[in-house]
Design an enzyme around this catalytic site. Structure first.
Site, PDB file in Angstrom:
ATOM      1  N   ARG A 139      16.415  26.929 -17.007  1.00 12.26           N
ATOM      2  CA  ARG A 139      15.322  25.992 -16.773  1.00 12.26           C
ATOM      3  C   ARG A 139      14.173  26.768 -16.139  1.00 12.26           C
ATOM      4  O   ARG A 139      14.371  27.507 -15.175  1.00 12.26           O
ATOM      5  CB  ARG A 139      15.781  24.899 -15.823  1.00 12.26           C
ATOM      6  CG  ARG A 139      14.657  23.982 -15.430  1.00 12.26           C
ATOM      7  CD  ARG A 139      15.147  22.956 -14.455  1.00 12.26           C
ATOM      8  NE  ARG A 139      14.063  22.102 -14.031  1.00 12.26           N
ATOM      9  CZ  ARG A 139      14.096  21.391 -12.923  1.00 12.26           C
ATOM     10  NH1 ARG A 139      15.150  21.432 -12.131  1.00 12.26           N
ATOM     11  NH2 ARG A 139      13.082  20.622 -12.602  1.00 12.26           N
ATOM     12  N   ARG A 183       7.660  14.936  -1.243  1.00 14.98           N
ATOM     13  CA  ARG A 183       6.298  15.072  -1.784  1.00 14.98           C
ATOM     14  C   ARG A 183       5.647  13.690  -1.861  1.00 14.98           C
ATOM     15  O   ARG A 183       6.335  12.715  -2.148  1.00 14.98           O
ATOM     16  CB  ARG A 183       6.340  15.699  -3.179  1.00 14.98           C
ATOM     17  CG  ARG A 183       6.724  17.164  -3.182  1.00 14.98           C
ATOM     18  CD  ARG A 183       7.001  17.677  -4.585  1.00 14.98           C
ATOM     19  NE  ARG A 183       8.415  17.893  -4.805  1.00 14.98           N
ATOM     20  CZ  ARG A 183       8.990  18.094  -5.989  1.00 14.98           C
ATOM     21  NH1 ARG A 183       8.253  18.132  -7.081  1.00 14.98           N
ATOM     22  NH2 ARG A 183      10.294  18.260  -6.097  1.00 14.98           N
ATOM     23  N   ARG A 228      19.957   7.295   0.655  1.00 15.83           N
ATOM     24  CA  ARG A 228      21.161   6.723   1.281  1.00 15.83           C
ATOM     25  C   ARG A 228      21.001   6.608   2.794  1.00 15.83           C
ATOM     26  O   ARG A 228      21.388   5.610   3.391  1.00 15.83           O
ATOM     27  CB  ARG A 228      22.386   7.604   0.971  1.00 15.83           C
ATOM     28  CG  ARG A 228      22.820   7.513  -0.460  1.00 15.83           C
ATOM     29  CD  ARG A 228      23.747   8.639  -0.814  1.00 15.83           C
ATOM     30  NE  ARG A 228      23.052   9.939  -0.784  1.00 15.83           N
ATOM     31  CZ  ARG A 228      23.543  11.060  -1.247  1.00 15.83           C
ATOM     32  NH1 ARG A 228      24.749  11.074  -1.749  1.00 15.83           N
ATOM     33  NH2 ARG A 228      22.854  12.181  -1.198  1.00 15.83           N
ATOM     34  N   GLY A 271      19.474  11.467  -9.594  1.00 13.35           N
ATOM     35  CA  GLY A 271      20.246  11.045  -8.414  1.00 13.35           C
ATOM     36  C   GLY A 271      20.026   9.610  -7.957  1.00 13.35           C
ATOM     37  O   GLY A 271      20.977   8.837  -7.845  1.00 13.35           O
ATOM     38  N   ILE A 272      18.768   9.230  -7.709  1.00 12.99           N
ATOM     39  CA  ILE A 272      18.496   7.861  -7.242  1.00 12.99           C
ATOM     40  C   ILE A 272      18.612   6.883  -8.417  1.00 12.99           C
ATOM     41  O   ILE A 272      19.188   5.801  -8.290  1.00 12.99           O
ATOM     42  CB  ILE A 272      17.083   7.771  -6.613  1.00 12.99           C
ATOM     43  CG1 ILE A 272      16.933   8.786  -5.476  1.00 12.99           C
ATOM     44  CG2 ILE A 272      16.796   6.358  -6.124  1.00 12.99           C
ATOM     45  CD1 ILE A 272      15.488   8.981  -5.007  1.00 12.99           C
ATOM     46  N   GLY A 273      18.076   7.277  -9.563  1.00 16.72           N
ATOM     47  CA  GLY A 273      18.109   6.395 -10.739  1.00 16.72           C
ATOM     48  C   GLY A 273      19.526   6.085 -11.200  1.00 16.72           C
ATOM     49  O   GLY A 273      19.809   4.993 -11.686  1.00 16.72           O
ATOM     50  N   GLU A 274      20.443   7.063 -11.021  1.00 19.22           N
ATOM     51  CA  GLU A 274      21.828   6.864 -11.479  1.00 19.22           C
ATOM     52  C   GLU A 274      22.689   6.172 -10.425  1.00 19.22           C
ATOM     53  O   GLU A 274      23.638   5.469 -10.765  1.00 19.22           O
ATOM     54  CB  GLU A 274      22.457   8.222 -11.836  1.00 19.22           C
ATOM     55  CG  GLU A 274      21.832   8.840 -13.070  1.00 19.22           C
ATOM     56  CD  GLU A 274      22.190  10.311 -13.250  1.00 19.22           C
ATOM     57  OE1 GLU A 274      23.263  10.732 -12.778  1.00 19.22           O
ATOM     58  OE2 GLU A 274      21.381  11.048 -13.850  1.00 19.22           O
ATOM     59  N   GLU A 282      20.488  18.085 -17.872  1.00 16.21           N
ATOM     60  CA  GLU A 282      19.498  19.105 -18.255  1.00 16.21           C
ATOM     61  C   GLU A 282      20.186  20.351 -18.803  1.00 16.21           C
ATOM     62  O   GLU A 282      19.684  20.996 -19.725  1.00 16.21           O
ATOM     63  CB  GLU A 282      18.618  19.448 -17.040  1.00 16.21           C
ATOM     64  CG  GLU A 282      17.659  18.321 -16.686  1.00 16.21           C
ATOM     65  CD  GLU A 282      17.159  18.373 -15.257  1.00 16.21           C
ATOM     66  OE1 GLU A 282      17.994  18.464 -14.334  1.00 16.21           O
ATOM     67  OE2 GLU A 282      15.935  18.305 -15.051  1.00 16.21           O
ATOM     68  N   ASP A 313      16.497  11.352   2.065  1.00 18.72           N
ATOM     69  CA  ASP A 313      17.627  10.846   1.292  1.00 18.72           C
ATOM     70  C   ASP A 313      17.641   9.316   1.322  1.00 18.72           C
ATOM     71  O   ASP A 313      17.735   8.706   2.393  1.00 18.72           O
ATOM     72  CB  ASP A 313      18.928  11.419   1.879  1.00 18.72           C
ATOM     73  CG  ASP A 313      20.110  11.200   0.946  1.00 18.72           C
ATOM     74  OD1 ASP A 313      20.237  10.091   0.395  1.00 18.72           O
ATOM     75  OD2 ASP A 313      20.904  12.141   0.776  1.00 18.72           O
ATOM     76  N   HIS A 333       9.769  17.597 -15.562  1.00 21.11           N
ATOM     77  CA  HIS A 333      11.065  16.952 -15.860  1.00 21.11           C
ATOM     78  C   HIS A 333      11.268  16.779 -17.364  1.00 21.11           C
ATOM     79  O   HIS A 333      12.043  15.925 -17.808  1.00 21.11           O
ATOM     80  CB  HIS A 333      11.194  15.556 -15.182  1.00 21.11           C
ATOM     81  CG  HIS A 333      11.285  15.618 -13.683  1.00 21.11           C
ATOM     82  ND1 HIS A 333      10.585  14.765 -12.856  1.00 21.11           N
ATOM     83  CD2 HIS A 333      11.996  16.428 -12.867  1.00 21.11           C
ATOM     84  CE1 HIS A 333      10.859  15.057 -11.595  1.00 21.11           C
ATOM     85  NE2 HIS A 333      11.702  16.061 -11.572  1.00 21.11           N
ATOM     86  N   HIS A 388      12.764   9.153 -13.949  1.00 26.05           N
ATOM     87  CA  HIS A 388      13.605  10.254 -13.442  1.00 26.05           C
ATOM     88  C   HIS A 388      13.408  10.261 -11.927  1.00 26.05           C
ATOM     89  O   HIS A 388      12.372  10.711 -11.424  1.00 26.05           O
ATOM     90  CB  HIS A 388      13.170  11.587 -14.068  1.00 26.05           C
ATOM     91  CG  HIS A 388      13.951  12.759 -13.553  1.00 26.05           C
ATOM     92  ND1 HIS A 388      14.864  13.448 -14.314  1.00 26.05           N
ATOM     93  CD2 HIS A 388      13.965  13.352 -12.326  1.00 26.05           C
ATOM     94  CE1 HIS A 388      15.400  14.414 -13.589  1.00 26.05           C
ATOM     95  NE2 HIS A 388      14.861  14.372 -12.377  1.00 26.05           N
ATOM     96  N   LEU A 389      14.386   9.715 -11.206  1.00 22.54           N
ATOM     97  CA  LEU A 389      14.266   9.594  -9.751  1.00 22.54           C
ATOM     98  C   LEU A 389      15.340  10.440  -9.081  1.00 22.54           C
ATOM     99  O   LEU A 389      16.494  10.021  -8.958  1.00 22.54           O
ATOM    100  CB  LEU A 389      14.407   8.115  -9.334  1.00 22.54           C
ATOM    101  CG  LEU A 389      13.516   7.104 -10.078  1.00 22.54           C
ATOM    102  CD1 LEU A 389      13.808   5.686  -9.603  1.00 22.54           C
ATOM    103  CD2 LEU A 389      12.034   7.439  -9.892  1.00 22.54           C
TER     104      LEU A 389
HETATM  105  P1  ADP Z   1      17.603  17.068  -7.889  1.00 23.06           P
HETATM  106  O1  ADP Z   1      16.217  16.597  -8.189  1.00 23.06           O
HETATM  107  O2  ADP Z   1      17.666  18.104  -6.802  1.00 23.06           O
HETATM  108  O3  ADP Z   1      18.432  17.401  -9.111  1.00 23.06           O
HETATM  109  P2  ADP Z   1      19.231  14.697  -7.736  1.00 23.06           P
HETATM  110  O4  ADP Z   1      18.845  14.198  -9.075  1.00 23.06           O
HETATM  111  O5  ADP Z   1      20.653  15.129  -7.532  1.00 23.06           O
HETATM  112  O6  ADP Z   1      18.274  15.804  -7.187  1.00 23.06           O
HETATM  113  O7  ADP Z   1      18.903  13.518  -6.688  1.00 23.06           O
HETATM  114  C1  ADP Z   1      19.129  13.677  -5.315  1.00 23.06           C
HETATM  115  C2  ADP Z   1      18.805  12.372  -4.601  1.00 23.06           C
HETATM  116  O8  ADP Z   1      19.627  11.312  -5.116  1.00 23.06           O
HETATM  117  C3  ADP Z   1      19.120  12.389  -3.107  1.00 23.06           C
HETATM  118  O9  ADP Z   1      18.043  12.839  -2.357  1.00 23.06           O
HETATM  119  C4  ADP Z   1      19.425  10.933  -2.800  1.00 23.06           C
HETATM  120  O10 ADP Z   1      18.258  10.333  -2.264  1.00 23.06           O
HETATM  121  C5  ADP Z   1      19.706  10.301  -4.142  1.00 23.06           C
HETATM  122  N1  ADP Z   1      21.037   9.668  -4.173  1.00 23.06           N
HETATM  123  C6  ADP Z   1      22.237  10.250  -4.375  1.00 23.06           C
HETATM  124  N2  ADP Z   1      23.214   9.325  -4.293  1.00 23.06           N
HETATM  125  C7  ADP Z   1      22.622   8.136  -4.033  1.00 23.06           C
HETATM  126  C8  ADP Z   1      23.093   6.801  -3.830  1.00 23.06           C
HETATM  127  N3  ADP Z   1      24.378   6.503  -3.887  1.00 23.06           N
HETATM  128  N4  ADP Z   1      22.170   5.846  -3.588  1.00 23.06           N
HETATM  129  C9  ADP Z   1      20.863   6.136  -3.549  1.00 23.06           C
HETATM  130  N5  ADP Z   1      20.365   7.368  -3.725  1.00 23.06           N
HETATM  131  C10 ADP Z   1      21.227   8.345  -3.965  1.00 23.06           C
END
Ligand code: ADP
Length: 398
Positions: free
Chosen positions: A97, A245, A289, A332-335, A383, A287, A185, A212-213
């Site tokens: 990447r 950011r 969470r 991460g957040i979206g999933e 990715e 984060d 992204h 993409h969150l």
């Molecule tokens: P990167 O952009 O580094 O690949 P990720 O896609 O893994 O990051 O996303 C990381 C973020 O996902 C964390 O900062 C966190 O805020 C969020 N996250 C992970 N698990 C959860 C959850 N169960 N609920 C809400 N947000 C979460």
């Protein structure tokens, strides 16, 4: 003929990798690895193709102060794994990447000396990310000069944007020297566009907004599987708020920081990349969470603002698309962030979006309430799979 391909995704504080056995169009994940917490609490986790943890190594922060140092640890592990056949054979090629491909790279490319020089010359457009992406490329060139390497750009999928979407309202000469709304992204969005053909073929050709969150956050408007606009632009700072950011800012704030706070470019860069977003606004954490578990007023405000800004930009992209057929959550957040998803969908009810609360909690693919409105989907991004696909394609034509 079966080949083993390695995909490396080196971020600002983590290195992800996956090795795939591929034969034609099939890609079987053999092993995946994550070295996270570089510079804070480094930890290497290796999983097999079925996601079972094979090994976990807690590492000393002094041994992994940087992505470059982390690359050496990952490289040693992979070299050992190849010797013991732990990933199913020798690696045939490596895909990477690369965050910024500038105005010219509109697809993945095999890396030679000239390409490497061009990628290096784009570092000023992504000063915090590009060097981290270059580290494993350079290390593998030293380690295994015989191995073909491929660069997959986060900007490439967006290079088909029309000129209206690609411009800022600034003089043309700046555009010509590369000041454009690139978007990022793109590897993730391309994966989602492909995956939609499988999970929702009826809407894959339609108007889709992908959210993409992750640590970085952006939205992308897809029409017919192609990106037509995105919230990130010249750098990965623009658009919606992220972990650290701020997303779009009045440029007057940068002038204010320079004049009233005597901040220079380096200080402003540190501030904008590391001290804003959810972390800056809450004063607590980047984060989601941690913020969701807090009853602090600013933690709640940070999440409210995050949802507000995303909802607002979904409206803007819906206008660009002339309506939407689906909203897709990923990263991460979206999933994983069921509450955030529910709040974003509730704020977009005017577009006809609605959510099945049970499906949302159960993390199903189809989250919609089954009404006649646009679909709401959750699709985990991959990715590294997309990088391996491009690597395979480029090897086949080499
Ligand atoms: P990167 O952009 O580094 O690949 P990720 O896609 O893994 O990051 O996303 C990381 C973020 O996902 C964390 O900062 C966190 O805020 C969020 N996250 C992970 N698990 C959860 C959850 N169960 N609920 C809400 N947000 C979460």
């Amino acid at each position: 003929m079966q080949q083993i391909l390695l995909a490396i995704n080196a971020g600002s504080s983590s290195i992800k990798f996956q090795a795939f056995a591929t034969d034609g169009d099939r890609f079987d994940r053999r092993v995946s690895g994550l070295l996270e917490g570089i510079g804070s609490q480094p930890r290497l986790v290796i999983r097999d193709g079925g996601n079972t943890v094979l090994a976990t190594r807690e590492l000393d922060i002094a041994a992994v102060p940087s992505v470059e140092a982390g690359e050496a640890i990952v490289g040693d592990w992979l070299t050992g794994a190849m010797a013991t056949d732990a990933i199913g054979g020798p690696i045939a090629a490596i895909g990477h990447r690369v965050v910024h491909g500038g105005p010219d790279f509109s697809s993945a490319v095999r890396i030679d000396d000239a390409v490497l020089a061009r990628i290096t010359a784009l570092t000023h457009l992504a000063p915090l990310h590009q060097p981290k992406n270059l580290a494993p490329i350079l290390a593998w060139r030293r380690r295994r000069p015989d191995l073909p390497q491929v660069a997959c750009f986060d900007t490439a999928f967006h290079r088909g944007h029309g000129e209206l979407a690609d411009r800022f309202a600034i003089p043309d000469e700046l555009y010509r020297e590369g000041v454009r709304r690139y978007g990022f992204h793109g590897i993730s969005y391309e994966f989602i566009a492909e995956k939609l053909q499988e999970v929702a073929p009826s809407i894959a050709a339609g108007r889709v907004i992908v959210a993409h969150l992750g640590n970085g956050c952006s939205l992308c408007a897809l029409r017919g599987g192609r990106s037509i606009d995105s919230t990130m632009s010249f750098t990965a700072l623009d658009g919606i708020p992220m972990g650290t950011r701020p997303g779009a800012l009045d440029p007057g704030i940068v002038l204010y920081l320079m004049r009233e706070k005597a901040m220079d470019a380096a200080a402003i860069e540190r501030f904008l990349y590391h001290q804003c977003g959810l972390k800056g606004l809450s004063g607590i954490s980047n984060d989601v969470r941690v913020l969701e578990a807090s009853d602090d007023r600013l933690a709640r405000l940070a999440l409210d603002h995050f949802v507000y800004r995303i909802t607002k930009e979904i409206g803007a992209l819906a206008a660009v698309l002339g309506g939407i057929d689906a909203l897709v959550f990923t990263a991460g957040i979206g999933e994983n962030g069921a509450d955030i998803r529910a709040r974003i969908v509730a704020g977009s009810a005017w577009l006809g979006l609605s959510l099945d609360e049970g499906a949302n909690r159960a993390r199903r693919t189809d989250l919609g309430a089954g009404t006649s409105g646009p679909r709401v989907l959750m699709i985990p991004t991959d990715e590294e799979w997309m990088i391996a696909r491009h690597t395979r394609r480029l090897l086949a034509i080499a």
